[in-house]
Design a protein around this motif. Structure first.
Motif, PDB file in Angstrom:
ATOM      1  N   THR A  85      -0.090  -4.590   9.179  1.00 47.43           N
ATOM      2  CA  THR A  85      -0.206  -3.309   9.774  1.00 47.43           C
ATOM      3  C   THR A  85       1.262  -2.259   9.439  1.00 47.43           C
ATOM      4  O   THR A  85       1.126  -1.228   8.966  1.00 47.43           O
ATOM      5  N   GLY A  86       2.285  -2.841   9.630  1.00 50.21           N
ATOM      6  CA  GLY A  86       3.612  -2.205   9.081  1.00 50.21           C
ATOM      7  C   GLY A  86       3.375  -1.734   7.625  1.00 50.21           C
ATOM      8  O   GLY A  86       4.076  -0.590   7.362  1.00 50.21           O
ATOM      9  N   MET A  87       3.113  -2.651   6.904  1.00 50.54           N
ATOM     10  CA  MET A  87       3.242  -2.194   5.524  1.00 50.54           C
ATOM     11  C   MET A  87       2.016  -1.022   5.148  1.00 50.54           C
ATOM     12  O   MET A  87       2.382  -0.290   4.475  1.00 50.54           O
ATOM     13  N   LYS A  88       0.916  -1.479   5.707  1.00 53.39           N
ATOM     14  CA  LYS A  88      -0.217  -0.518   5.511  1.00 53.39           C
ATOM     15  C   LYS A  88       0.388   1.010   6.230  1.00 53.39           C
ATOM     16  O   LYS A  88       0.108   1.972   5.250  1.00 53.39           O
ATOM     17  N   ASN A  89       1.062   0.887   7.280  1.00 49.03           N
ATOM     18  CA  ASN A  89       1.377   2.252   7.825  1.00 49.03           C
ATOM     19  C   ASN A  89       2.443   3.012   6.922  1.00 49.03           C
ATOM     20  O   ASN A  89       2.567   4.197   6.855  1.00 49.03           O
ATOM     21  N   GLN A  90       3.353   2.248   6.196  1.00 47.95           N
ATOM     22  CA  GLN A  90       4.255   2.785   5.188  1.00 47.95           C
ATOM     23  C   GLN A  90       3.629   3.584   4.293  1.00 47.95           C
ATOM     24  O   GLN A  90       3.892   4.572   3.844  1.00 47.95           O
ATOM     25  N   PHE A  91       2.493   2.880   3.428  1.00 50.38           N
ATOM     26  CA  PHE A  91       1.802   3.635   2.541  1.00 50.38           C
ATOM     27  C   PHE A  91       1.238   4.902   3.055  1.00 50.38           C
ATOM     28  O   PHE A  91       1.110   5.848   2.330  1.00 50.38           O
ATOM     29  N   ASN A  93       1.983   6.769   5.582  1.00 52.58           N
ATOM     30  CA  ASN A  93       3.103   7.734   5.627  1.00 52.58           C
ATOM     31  C   ASN A  93       3.365   8.395   4.485  1.00 52.58           C
ATOM     32  O   ASN A  93       4.096   9.459   4.315  1.00 52.58           O
ATOM     33  N   ALA A  94       3.360   7.622   3.392  1.00 49.86           N
ATOM     34  CA  ALA A  94       3.844   8.167   1.834  1.00 49.86           C
ATOM     35  C   ALA A  94       2.745   8.918   1.508  1.00 49.86           C
ATOM     36  O   ALA A  94       2.851   9.272   0.200  1.00 49.86           O
ATOM     37  N   GLY A  95       1.399   9.218   1.954  1.00 46.78           N
ATOM     38  CA  GLY A  95       0.448  10.001   1.624  1.00 46.78           C
ATOM     39  C   GLY A  95      -0.732   9.280   1.129  1.00 46.78           C
ATOM     40  O   GLY A  95      -1.775   9.701   0.700  1.00 46.78           O
ATOM     41  N   TRP A  96      -1.024   7.833   1.108  1.00 44.40           N
ATOM     42  CA  TRP A  96      -2.040   7.203   0.789  1.00 44.40           C
ATOM     43  C   TRP A  96      -3.082   7.250   1.719  1.00 44.40           C
ATOM     44  O   TRP A  96      -2.699   7.485   2.997  1.00 44.40           O
ATOM     45  N   THR A  97      -4.395   7.116   1.335  1.00 44.16           N
ATOM     46  CA  THR A  97      -5.457   7.120   2.486  1.00 44.16           C
ATOM     47  C   THR A  97      -5.466   5.696   3.108  1.00 44.16           C
ATOM     48  O   THR A  97      -4.887   4.848   2.524  1.00 44.16           O
ATOM     49  N   GLU A  98      -5.962   5.686   4.364  1.00 41.76           N
ATOM     50  CA  GLU A  98      -5.961   4.214   4.884  1.00 41.76           C
ATOM     51  C   GLU A  98      -6.647   3.085   4.044  1.00 41.76           C
ATOM     52  O   GLU A  98      -6.050   2.179   3.883  1.00 41.76           O
ATOM     53  N   ALA A  99      -7.727   3.463   3.499  1.00 40.76           N
ATOM     54  CA  ALA A  99      -8.300   2.465   2.779  1.00 40.76           C
ATOM     55  C   ALA A  99      -7.657   2.046   1.512  1.00 40.76           C
ATOM     56  O   ALA A  99      -7.811   0.835   1.171  1.00 40.76           O
ATOM     57  N   ALA A 130      -4.324   2.067   1.155  1.00 43.43           N
ATOM     58  CA  ALA A 130      -3.386   1.493   1.698  1.00 43.43           C
ATOM     59  C   ALA A 130      -3.702   0.051   1.825  1.00 43.43           C
ATOM     60  O   ALA A 130      -2.888  -0.986   1.616  1.00 43.43           O
ATOM     61  N   GLU A 131      -4.823  -0.192   2.561  1.00 44.26           N
ATOM     62  CA  GLU A 131      -5.395  -1.576   3.007  1.00 44.26           C
ATOM     63  C   GLU A 131      -5.602  -2.265   1.836  1.00 44.26           C
ATOM     64  O   GLU A 131      -4.937  -3.386   1.512  1.00 44.26           O
ATOM     65  N   GLN A 132      -6.112  -1.669   0.731  1.00 41.56           N
ATOM     66  CA  GLN A 132      -6.485  -2.634  -0.659  1.00 41.56           C
ATOM     67  C   GLN A 132      -5.148  -2.821  -1.197  1.00 41.56           C
ATOM     68  O   GLN A 132      -5.082  -3.963  -1.666  1.00 41.56           O
ATOM     69  N   LEU A 133      -4.208  -1.921  -1.277  1.00 45.28           N
ATOM     70  CA  LEU A 133      -2.977  -2.440  -1.915  1.00 45.28           C
ATOM     71  C   LEU A 133      -2.126  -3.328  -1.273  1.00 45.28           C
ATOM     72  O   LEU A 133      -1.779  -4.418  -2.019  1.00 45.28           O
ATOM     73  N   VAL A 134      -2.180  -3.305   0.080  1.00 41.65           N
ATOM     74  CA  VAL A 134      -1.535  -4.265   0.971  1.00 41.65           C
ATOM     75  C   VAL A 134      -2.074  -5.673   0.922  1.00 41.65           C
ATOM     76  O   VAL A 134      -1.588  -6.801   0.629  1.00 41.65           O
TER      77      VAL A 134
END
Length: 52
Positions: A21-27, A29-35, A37-41
């Motif tokens: 969750t922390g990693m996802k939230n960082q992305f 906050n950097a402008g990524w969409t939630e989906a 960011a989840e895929q990236l993490v």
């Protein structure tokens, strides 16, 4: 499995969720969409698991 072992397993799982969750939230906050960011993490986590 004893109650202590079960509690320890649940704590370990919660730490993993916290990290994800922390990693996802960082992305996010950097402008990524939630989906995205989840895929990236998820990709990062599985890539690290394969390398270890």
């Amino acid at each position: 499995m004893t109650t202590e072992e079960m509690a320890r397993a649940m704590e370990d799982a919660a730490k993993g969720v916290e990290m994800f969750t922390g990693m996802k939230n960082q992305f996010i906050n950097a402008g990524w969409t939630e989906a995205s960011a989840e895929q990236l993490v998820i990709g990062i986590v599985f890539q690290n698991a394969r390398q270890s």
